[in-house]
Design a protein around this motif. Structure first.
Motif, PDB file in Angstrom:
ATOM      1  N   VAL A 105       0.890  -1.195  -0.161  1.00 53.54           N
ATOM      2  CA  VAL A 105       0.050   0.085   0.060  1.00 53.54           C
ATOM      3  C   VAL A 105       0.822   1.174  -0.140  1.00 53.54           C
ATOM      4  O   VAL A 105       1.604   1.437   1.000  1.00 53.54           O
ATOM      5  CB  VAL A 105      -0.864  -0.047   1.130  1.00 53.54           C
ATOM      6  CG1 VAL A 105      -1.690   1.319   1.163  1.00 53.54           C
ATOM      7  CG2 VAL A 105      -1.941  -1.258   1.162  1.00 53.54           C
ATOM      8  N   ASN A 106       0.625   1.939  -0.729  1.00 49.46           N
ATOM      9  CA  ASN A 106       1.520   3.429  -1.041  1.00 49.46           C
ATOM     10  C   ASN A 106       0.791   4.485  -0.010  1.00 49.46           C
ATOM     11  O   ASN A 106      -0.129   4.751   0.262  1.00 49.46           O
ATOM     12  CB  ASN A 106       1.297   4.078  -2.393  1.00 49.46           C
ATOM     13  CG  ASN A 106       1.948   3.233  -3.379  1.00 49.46           C
ATOM     14  OD1 ASN A 106       2.988   2.530  -3.092  1.00 49.46           O
ATOM     15  ND2 ASN A 106       1.539   3.309  -4.655  1.00 49.46           N
ATOM     16  N   GLN A 107       2.060   4.825   0.920  1.00 49.04           N
ATOM     17  CA  GLN A 107       1.717   6.009   1.946  1.00 49.04           C
ATOM     18  C   GLN A 107       2.336   7.083   1.561  1.00 49.04           C
ATOM     19  O   GLN A 107       3.627   6.919   1.326  1.00 49.04           O
ATOM     20  CB  GLN A 107       2.082   5.512   3.083  1.00 49.04           C
ATOM     21  CG  GLN A 107       1.054   4.198   3.614  1.00 49.04           C
ATOM     22  CD  GLN A 107       1.338   3.896   5.123  1.00 49.04           C
ATOM     23  OE1 GLN A 107       1.988   4.570   5.873  1.00 49.04           O
ATOM     24  NE2 GLN A 107       0.367   2.987   5.621  1.00 49.04           N
ATOM     25  N   SER A 108       1.813   8.305   1.691  1.00 47.54           N
ATOM     26  CA  SER A 108       2.656   9.449   1.240  1.00 47.54           C
ATOM     27  C   SER A 108       3.122  10.253   2.493  1.00 47.54           C
ATOM     28  O   SER A 108       1.928  10.501   3.474  1.00 47.54           O
ATOM     29  CB  SER A 108       1.895  10.239   0.374  1.00 47.54           C
ATOM     30  OG  SER A 108       1.398   9.862  -0.950  1.00 47.54           O
ATOM     31  N   TYR A 109       4.112  11.027   2.541  1.00 50.29           N
ATOM     32  CA  TYR A 109       4.680  11.862   3.631  1.00 50.29           C
ATOM     33  C   TYR A 109       5.141  13.167   2.937  1.00 50.29           C
ATOM     34  O   TYR A 109       5.802  13.350   1.940  1.00 50.29           O
ATOM     35  CB  TYR A 109       5.776  11.078   4.143  1.00 50.29           C
ATOM     36  CG  TYR A 109       5.545   9.650   4.908  1.00 50.29           C
ATOM     37  CD1 TYR A 109       4.917   9.596   6.183  1.00 50.29           C
ATOM     38  CD2 TYR A 109       5.651   8.554   4.011  1.00 50.29           C
ATOM     39  CE1 TYR A 109       4.578   8.399   6.377  1.00 50.29           C
ATOM     40  CE2 TYR A 109       5.443   7.299   4.389  1.00 50.29           C
ATOM     41  CZ  TYR A 109       4.824   7.083   5.732  1.00 50.29           C
ATOM     42  OH  TYR A 109       4.553   5.854   6.252  1.00 50.29           O
ATOM     43  N   PRO A 110       4.988  13.981   3.715  1.00 50.04           N
ATOM     44  CA  PRO A 110       5.635  15.333   3.392  1.00 50.04           C
ATOM     45  C   PRO A 110       7.050  15.595   3.773  1.00 50.04           C
ATOM     46  O   PRO A 110       7.319  15.158   4.863  1.00 50.04           O
ATOM     47  CB  PRO A 110       4.773  16.515   4.127  1.00 50.04           C
ATOM     48  CG  PRO A 110       4.299  15.838   5.237  1.00 50.04           C
ATOM     49  CD  PRO A 110       3.984  14.324   4.921  1.00 50.04           C
ATOM     50  N   ASP A 158      13.776  16.811   6.152  1.00 49.65           N
ATOM     51  CA  ASP A 158      13.094  16.232   6.898  1.00 49.65           C
ATOM     52  C   ASP A 158      11.663  16.494   7.066  1.00 49.65           C
ATOM     53  O   ASP A 158      10.981  17.056   6.108  1.00 49.65           O
ATOM     54  CB  ASP A 158      13.775  16.068   8.455  1.00 49.65           C
ATOM     55  CG  ASP A 158      13.850  17.593   8.953  1.00 49.65           C
ATOM     56  OD1 ASP A 158      13.172  18.761   8.417  1.00 49.65           O
ATOM     57  OD2 ASP A 158      14.952  17.968   9.269  1.00 49.65           O
ATOM     58  N   ASP A 159      10.984  16.376   8.390  1.00 53.35           N
ATOM     59  CA  ASP A 159       9.676  16.512   8.080  1.00 53.35           C
ATOM     60  C   ASP A 159       9.319  18.129   9.004  1.00 53.35           C
ATOM     61  O   ASP A 159       8.299  18.228   9.257  1.00 53.35           O
ATOM     62  CB  ASP A 159       8.727  15.520   8.900  1.00 53.35           C
ATOM     63  CG  ASP A 159       9.200  15.231  10.479  1.00 53.35           C
ATOM     64  OD1 ASP A 159      10.476  15.720  10.502  1.00 53.35           O
ATOM     65  OD2 ASP A 159       8.482  14.547  11.146  1.00 53.35           O
TER      66      ASP A 159
END
Length: 235
Positions: A137-142, A170-171
């Motif tokens: 499952v693809n999960q997106s992160y900023p 980084d986040d």
């Protein structure tokens, strides 16, 4: 162009891993690149900040100059009026946001009931006759990339004598919160040799600020400069 594209992809992947592992790390990691023709002595390290005419009243820039000035002071630099300064220091900075998509494994059980995990399923993701099929499952992160550049020139001749950039991904969505780490990374072990590229890791204290522990740096053996007292160089 291909090299830049692959470099950007690698930086984004590194940033994604930073987000995923943020719960178990206590460092801010920056890549530092320096170009140097430095020959100054401690006795001549007087400087003044210089900025474009349209930035004379920029409060954000003033804040960053103060942060960089604190780091310069640790290397015997003394801020004076521009007319009396031997060096002029100019700053460049910025932040860019991207979304990174990471494929996460999801285990599928052929049994009619949902997969509950241990202790309800004694085999876990492995069935009695082998592993269950794996789906993703693809999960997106900023991801936010922060940049600080510090350029030092001789006031009298205009000659550039030092140019260093620090970049971190980084986040952290705030550039002002990232700036103390960028400034310390950029000026760690000043002055670096010409063409040095290295990674600097700065510990974060329990309150989210910069730790008093020494920064950890790494560089290629051919380009690594001698470490200043208090800094640990890891090959």
């Amino acid at each position: 162009m291909k090299t830049n594209r692959w470099t950007r992809h690698a930086a984004l992947l590194l940033g994604a891993l930073t987000v995923l592992l943020s719960g178990c790390t206590s460092y801010v990691t920056s890549q530092v690149t320096a170009f140097s023709d430095w020959s100054g002595s401690d006795a001549t390290r007087t400087y003044a900040f210089t900025r474009p005419a349209d930035q004379k009243s920029n409060l954000e820039l003033t804040t960053y100059e103060r942060i960089v000035g604190n780091e310069l002071a640790t290397h015997a630099f003394r801020q004076v009026d521009a007319s009396a300064a031997r060096y002029l220091v100019g700053l460049s900075y910025g932040i860019r946001s991207d979304m990174v998509t990471v494929a996460q494994p999801v285990y599928y059980s052929p049994w009619p009931s949902p997969y509950w995990g241990r202790p309800f399923d004694p085999w876990g993701p492995w069935g009695p006759w082998g592993p269950y099929p794996t789906a993703y499952v693809n999960q997106s992160y900023p991801i936010f990339t922060h940049l600080l550049g510090v350029r030092i020139t001789e006031r009298a001749s205009g000659k550039e004598v030092y140019n260093v950039t620090a970049r971190s991904s980084d986040d952290e969505s705030s550039l002002v919160r990232a700036m103390p780490y960028l400034a310390r990374s950029a000026l760690a072990d000043f002055p670096l040799g010409n063409g040095v590229v290295r990674t600097v890791k700065i510990p974060v204290d329990k309150n989210g600020g910069i730790s008093n522990e020494a920064a950890t740096t790494s560089a290629s053996p051919a380009a690594a400069p001698a470490a200043a007292s208090g800094a640990k160089v890891v090959q």
